[in-house]
Design an enzyme around this catalytic site. Structure first.
Site, PDB file in Angstrom:
ATOM      1  N   TYR A  18      82.308  89.298  -0.629  1.00  0.00           N
ATOM      2  CA  TYR A  18      82.090  88.689  -1.941  1.00  0.00           C
ATOM      3  C   TYR A  18      81.712  89.756  -2.974  1.00  0.00           C
ATOM      4  O   TYR A  18      80.940  90.673  -2.686  1.00  0.00           O
ATOM      5  CB  TYR A  18      81.004  87.623  -1.875  1.00  0.00           C
ATOM      6  CG  TYR A  18      81.400  86.365  -1.145  1.00  0.00           C
ATOM      7  CD1 TYR A  18      82.697  86.156  -0.696  1.00  0.00           C
ATOM      8  CD2 TYR A  18      80.466  85.367  -0.882  1.00  0.00           C
ATOM      9  CE1 TYR A  18      83.050  85.005  -0.019  1.00  0.00           C
ATOM     10  CE2 TYR A  18      80.810  84.203  -0.206  1.00  0.00           C
ATOM     11  CZ  TYR A  18      82.106  84.025   0.227  1.00  0.00           C
ATOM     12  OH  TYR A  18      82.450  82.883   0.897  1.00  0.00           O
ATOM     13  N   GLY A  60      85.748  65.551 -12.218  1.00  0.00           N
ATOM     14  CA  GLY A  60      85.975  64.905 -13.512  1.00  0.00           C
ATOM     15  C   GLY A  60      86.872  65.713 -14.429  1.00  0.00           C
ATOM     16  O   GLY A  60      86.708  65.706 -15.649  1.00  0.00           O
ATOM     17  N   PRO A  86      83.812  71.695  -1.843  1.00  0.00           N
ATOM     18  CA  PRO A  86      83.614  70.242  -1.814  1.00  0.00           C
ATOM     19  C   PRO A  86      84.218  69.517  -3.020  1.00  0.00           C
ATOM     20  O   PRO A  86      84.486  68.322  -2.933  1.00  0.00           O
ATOM     21  CB  PRO A  86      82.091  70.100  -1.795  1.00  0.00           C
ATOM     22  CG  PRO A  86      81.587  71.351  -2.428  1.00  0.00           C
ATOM     23  CD  PRO A  86      82.529  72.425  -1.969  1.00  0.00           C
TER      24      PRO A  86
END
Length: 330
Positions: free
Chosen positions: A53, A225, A217
């Site tokens: 990362y 949304g 997730p």
């Protein structure tokens, strides 16, 4: 914050996992430290990272940011269940010298020591294999792990992106060798829009006592949304979410999802996380906030109660593959 055991271990971890992949590339060090402080304040104790990362020329940067945060003291390290990963090529240009990636005993030993230095700690709580290494036998991998456990450098071992048969193979070989408890967790792609893990990965994890830690997730923001945000002039979809919405069938599915949640008066991102918390075998999903506000929204998801009517509606929009082995047969 609610807690649960990590798989079959005695280790207690929070039902939300703090993902740190954005620390460095998208979130600067000061803001990353503030998010980690806020996560501890909210009761999140399982922090997930990986040696790669930071990406590109900055591989390892995320571990360094976490290490600098630990160095501030205040019992930060003692309160955190620290999970990192090994497998990736750590060369900045992507051209790894032989044995500087994957899961050979040589690279595992080298990678652990490098991560410990960057993280400024003397041990890693959960050391995870980031991917299957088809060239290295598990006998060799477990021998290297046994040494590191004896040295106190790692405590538990998990997998990531493993198919079910590799989870079984890894733990059967561990059992035959003795002296190791094998894999205790599996980190896999799992969410409302991507439920293939239910076919074999999650059943295998449950059979062998692994905690399941879903990554992505919100499916790259698709379940957060995204259409409503577009309509309201907010942040537009990008990357995988934008590519998915270009498909009219998927866009209609996401619109139906957002309409259903509007009807029930719940927020999309919080609902997607809350749904994962209802799934059998799931320890807790990884949330990767770029801001403190995003972390607050994720924490609220742990208090969301989903009605049976809503759960049924979600299954109708995002039908799962069905139980295993029936899902493979018809």
């Amino acid at each position: 914050m609610k807690y649960t055991q990590l798989g079959r271990t005695g280790l207690k971890v929070s039902r939300l996992v703090l993902g740190t992949m954005n620390f460095g590339p998208q979130t600067n060090e000061a803001d990353s430290h503030a998010i980690m402080d806020a996560a501890l304040d909210a009761g999140i104790n399982l922090f997930d990272t990986a040696n790669v990362y930071g990406w590109g020329e900055n591989k390892g940067r995320t571990e360094e940011i976490i290490g600098n945060w630990f160095a501030k003291g205040g019992d930060r390290r003692d309160k955190v269940v620290l999970a990192t990963k090994v497998y990736g090529n750590m060369a900045a240009d992507g051209d790894a010298w032989p044995n500087h990636d994957k899961l050979s005993a040589v690279n595992i030993r080298r990678a652990v020591d490098a991560s410990l230095k960057r993280l400024q700690t003397d041990h890693i709580d959960v050391y995870q294999f980031h991917h299957v290494d088809r060239a290295t036998p598990f006998e060799e991998i477990w021998q290297a792990i046994d040494v590191l456990v004896q040295q106190g450098k790692i405590l538990y071992v998990g997998s990531s992106n493993f198919p079910g048969y590799k989870i079984a193979q890894a733990n059967e070989i561990a059992a035959r060798r003795g002296g190791t408890i094998g894999l205790v967790s599996e980190q896999c792609l799992y969410n409302l829009a991507e439920r293939r893990a239910e076919m074999e990965v999650i059943p295998a994890a449950q059979e062998y006592g692994l905690g399941v830690i879903p990554w992505s997730p919100l499916h790259g923001g698709l379940l957060g949304g995204v259409i409503k945000k577009e309509v309201e002039g907010g942040r537009r979809a990008s990357g995988r979410a934008a590519d998915s919405l270009a498909n009219t069938t998927i866009r209609a599915q996401i619109q139906a999802y957002e309409d259903l949640l509007d009807k029930h008066g719940v927020e999309p991102g919080e609902t997607a996380l809350a749904w994962l918390l209802t799934r059998p075998g799931v320890t807790g999903p990884i949330v990767g906030p770029r801001t403190a506000e995003q972390l607050e929204s994720a924490v609220r998801a742990t208090e969301v109660e989903l009605s049976e009517e809503l759960l049924t509606g979600l299954d109708e929009i995002f039908p799962g593959p069905g139980p295993s082995p029936e899902a493979f047969a018809w």
